[in-house]
Structures are given as C-alpha cells and as structure tokens.
Design a protein around this motif. Structure first.
Motif, mmCIF file in Angstrom:
data_model
loop_
_atom_site.group_PDB
_atom_site.id
_atom_site.type_symbol
_atom_site.label_atom_id
_atom_site.label_comp_id
_atom_site.label_asym_id
_atom_site.label_seq_id
_atom_site.Cartn_x
_atom_site.Cartn_y
_atom_site.Cartn_z
ATOM 1 N N ASP A 175 -0.917 -6.101 2.346
ATOM 2 C CA ASP A 175 -1.563 -5.351 3.259
ATOM 3 C C ASP A 175 -2.446 -3.831 3.128
ATOM 4 O O ASP A 175 -2.496 -3.101 3.709
ATOM 5 C CB ASP A 175 -0.235 -4.480 4.107
ATOM 6 C CG ASP A 175 -0.562 -3.954 5.461
ATOM 7 O OD1 ASP A 175 -1.451 -4.515 6.141
ATOM 8 O OD2 ASP A 175 0.054 -2.923 5.938
ATOM 9 N N ASP A 195 4.257 1.125 5.434
ATOM 10 C CA ASP A 195 4.668 1.060 6.944
ATOM 11 C C ASP A 195 5.580 -0.165 7.208
ATOM 12 O O ASP A 195 5.636 -1.003 5.919
ATOM 13 C CB ASP A 195 3.221 1.032 7.714
ATOM 14 C CG ASP A 195 2.241 -0.117 7.316
ATOM 15 O OD1 ASP A 195 2.689 -1.141 6.612
ATOM 16 O OD2 ASP A 195 1.206 -0.014 7.681
ATOM 17 N N HIS A 206 0.914 -1.318 -0.074
ATOM 18 C CA HIS A 206 0.160 -0.058 -0.037
ATOM 19 C C HIS A 206 0.913 1.295 -0.079
ATOM 20 O O HIS A 206 1.837 1.337 0.590
ATOM 21 C CB HIS A 206 -0.931 0.048 1.178
ATOM 22 C CG HIS A 206 -0.411 0.041 2.520
ATOM 23 N ND1 HIS A 206 0.254 1.292 3.309
ATOM 24 C CD2 HIS A 206 -0.430 -0.821 3.488
ATOM 25 C CE1 HIS A 206 0.514 1.012 4.093
ATOM 26 N NE2 HIS A 206 0.143 -0.216 4.594
HETATM 27 MN MN MN Z 1 -0.067 -1.192 6.606
#
Ligand code: MN
Ligand code: AMP
Ligand code: MN
Length: 348
Positions: A107, A45, A41
């Motif tokens: 994710d 992260d 994404h």
């Molecule tokens: Mn994430």
C-alpha cells in the motif's frame, strides 16, 4: 527498476502474467530459513495493516518462519486495529531485519512512504511491491500494482490464491478490514461486483462484519467525540473554490489533541465528518504533524482529481482520495491547495 517485471506495459495496466509469475517465484524460491520482511506505509491505515498482516499469515501457513512485519515510525498501532490477527508479526522498525532475503511492501505508492525503512530496499535480496495507487512510482524490483484494485488487499489475495494458500478466518479478517476501510464500507466508486464477490469469499470464512465494523469505524473515546465537535465546528466552506464546485476544510493542531488527551490517529476519521458537506465537492483536513508540518487529507466527490492536487504538492493517492505533507502555516497550506484546484478539474 521501473515499470513491470517483464518490462512490458506500464503499471497503469495492472500486473501482467509475467509479474504474477515473478512474484510467485520470489516466494516459492525462498530457501529454508530465509528472512522475510513485510513493510507498509507510514501512519498505517486499515489497508496497509490488513493487507500486510493478512499476507503475513498466509506466508506463515506456507511455512515461512523468519517473518517480520513493520512500518516507519514508532510501533504504535491505532487502537481500532490492535486486535488484528497476525499482530504478533509486528516489530519496531529498528528491530527489522537490516538485509532480509525478501522484502514485501504494502500500500505504499512511493519510497518516501517507507520512511527510514527505505534503506532495506537496496539491501534486500529481492523487493516485491503490492499496491493499488495509480501514482505508484515503480520502485522495487517486482511490481504487483493494480490501480483498478479497490484496495491493496485485493492484490494480496490474488497472490495468496496463486501461492495456493487456503483462506481462513484470520487471514479473511485482515483482508476484510483492508477492503472495507479503503472502499468506505463498500460505498466508494471502486466497489465493483468483483469487490462484493471478494467480500463474499471473506465472509464465507465465518468472520463477523458487524463486530469488525463496530471496532474499526464506530468506536472512539469520548474525548475524540468532543475533539471532533470542536474541529468540525471551525470548518470553513468556500463555495467559489474549485471553479464553483466548492471546498470545505478544517484543521487540527497538536494542542487540540493534547487538550482532549487524544492520540493522533483519531484524526484519521475526521475527514468523513467533513466530506459530507453538500455544498462542496472537495473536502480537506489539515492535521499538525510537526511545528510547521501538516498531514493533509483530500477528498473529492467527482468534479476534481485530488491526486493531481496532492502530487503537485509532493504527495499522492487516488483520484478521489489523496494526501500530502504540507509545510508552513495552515493558511499557507490551504492557499496552495486552493490554487491547484482549478487545474485539477475533471471533464464534466
Ligand atoms: Mn493506505
Ligand atoms: P488519507 O487522507 O491519509 O486517508 O490518504 C488518502 C490517500 O492519499 C491514500 O491512498 C494515501 O496513500 C494517499 N496519501 C496520503 N498522504 C500521502 C503522502 N504524504 N504522500 C503520498 N500519498 C499520500
Ligand atoms: Mn490502499
């Protein structure tokens, strides 16, 4: 296609045996020379990068040679994750295979989280989705979506195990970063016995948790320390919000970043300096992303389902950690959040 690969139970139930078998077949059935594109994404992260690169290393061990990893936007990996093994797989989105034989998404709860890379979904020979968001929309062809998984890396390791890939220290480092970031260093509610068992498997490869944690959680430039001081100093506490459970919020502008000469990613840790407020169940950081566009982080300690708030405002996430893109002024964005809170209260 929506729902599970078998057309069976909804995604909320987690992957079925048929889903796992379809995912294994999609990888095992790749012809020699097949091109595989891994995508995670936007604003990746630790879970997005760690699960993607860890899985990528596993595919490389299986002999996949035409292998790329990417994410939407400029190819700027946040400094704390630049050391991750497998980073040599990363390419800029414009250099990513336009029509891979297999695309694997990590994710990402919805197509919108894939930015400009979303066009590859239709052009890919097959699209496999590994995720753990309850809000996952069911995009892509084969779904390994487990809302009970603490991180996407749990799903990634489940598939690596089924593919017969032996865990090594490089793969483990990636998956450990993913697991420890998404569980807040094993502090959040999703930290089940199974999570600790998984962490034990990862640690048994010889990776150094102290060193890894220092790199990803405990190191930031002095400019960021000063920036945090300023931004935390302007936080507002609203004890009456969320039907008396309380809201604490702050914001950071691009000017704030420029004044302290800091890149945007440093703001990702800001929510942790705000959410510790004892008087508020809900915490919020509004980060400027464009002239009138804001990336909003929401957290709850248990009284409010912030994923409902985020979804009502066009985003998504988990019950106690969610986000969305807000438009207008900071006050307008916070007004909308405040208005959604009473409707998102969880039963006491
Ligand atoms: Mn994430
Ligand atoms: P963050 O506050 O950015 O750490 O995000 C917390 C959670 O919300 C993560 O699980 C994200 O995947 C999700 N999330 C954040 N922003 C968005 C968005 N714009 N759309 C959908 N989900 C989001
Ligand atoms: Mn995640």
């Amino acid at each position: 296609m929506t729902g599970s690969a078998a057309g069976g139970p909804p995604a909320g139930a987690g992957p079925t045996d048929t889903d796992w078998a379809a995912a294994v077949a999609a990888v095992r059935g790749l012809p020699a020379g097949a091109r595989v594109l891994l995508v995670c994404h936007v604003n990746p992260d630790g879970d997005a990068l760690g699960s993607m690169l860890g899985f990528g290393l596993g595919l490389r061990r299986l002999g996949v040679r035409q292998l790329q990893a990417t994410f939407p936007g400029p190819l700027e990996v946040p400094e704390p994750f630049r050391w991750l093994p497998g980073s040599d797989l990363l390419v800029a989105q414009d250099d990513a295979y336009p029509d891979p034989d297999l695309m694997i998404c990590f994710d990402a709860a919805s197509e919108s989280r894939l930015g400009d890379l979303v066009d590859r979904l239709d052009k890919a020979g097959a699209a496999l989705v590994l995720d753990h968001h309850a809000s996952n929309t069911g995009f892509g062809g084969i779904h390994l979506v487990d809302p009970h998984a603490a991180a996407t890396s749990v799903v990634a390791l489940g598939l690596l195990d089924r593919l017969g890939v032996a865990l090594d220290a490089e793969i483990a480092a990636c998956l450990y970063v993913a697991l420890s970031t998404d569980t807040g260093s094993f502090r959040f509610e999703a930290t089940t016995p199974a999570v600790h068992e998984l962490a034990a498997r990862l640690l048994a490869t010889g990776i150094r948790p102290g060193e890894i944690s220092r790199k990803i959680f405990d190191t930031r430039p002095f400019g960021a320390v000063r920036l945090f001081g300023e931004v935390v100093g302007r936080a507002r506490l609203e004890p009456a919000a969320a039907a008396g459970h309380g809201l604490v919020w702050t914001y950071a502008t691009r000017d704030d970043l420029a004044r302290h000469d800091q890149p945007a990613y440093v703001l990702e840790a800001l929510i942790d300096s705000v959410r510790c407020t004892a008087e508020a169940d809900v915490s919020c950081v509004v980060k400027q992303a464009g002239d009138a566009e804001w990336a909003v982080s929401l957290r709850s300690k248990g009284a409010v389902d912030v994923s409902q708030v985020a979804m009502a405002l066009g985003g998504g996430g988990h019950r106690f950690a969610a986000g969305f893109t807000g438009r207008g002024t900071v006050d307008e964005v916070v007004d909308r959040i405040r208005a959604e809170l009473p409707g998102a209260l969880l039963p006491a």
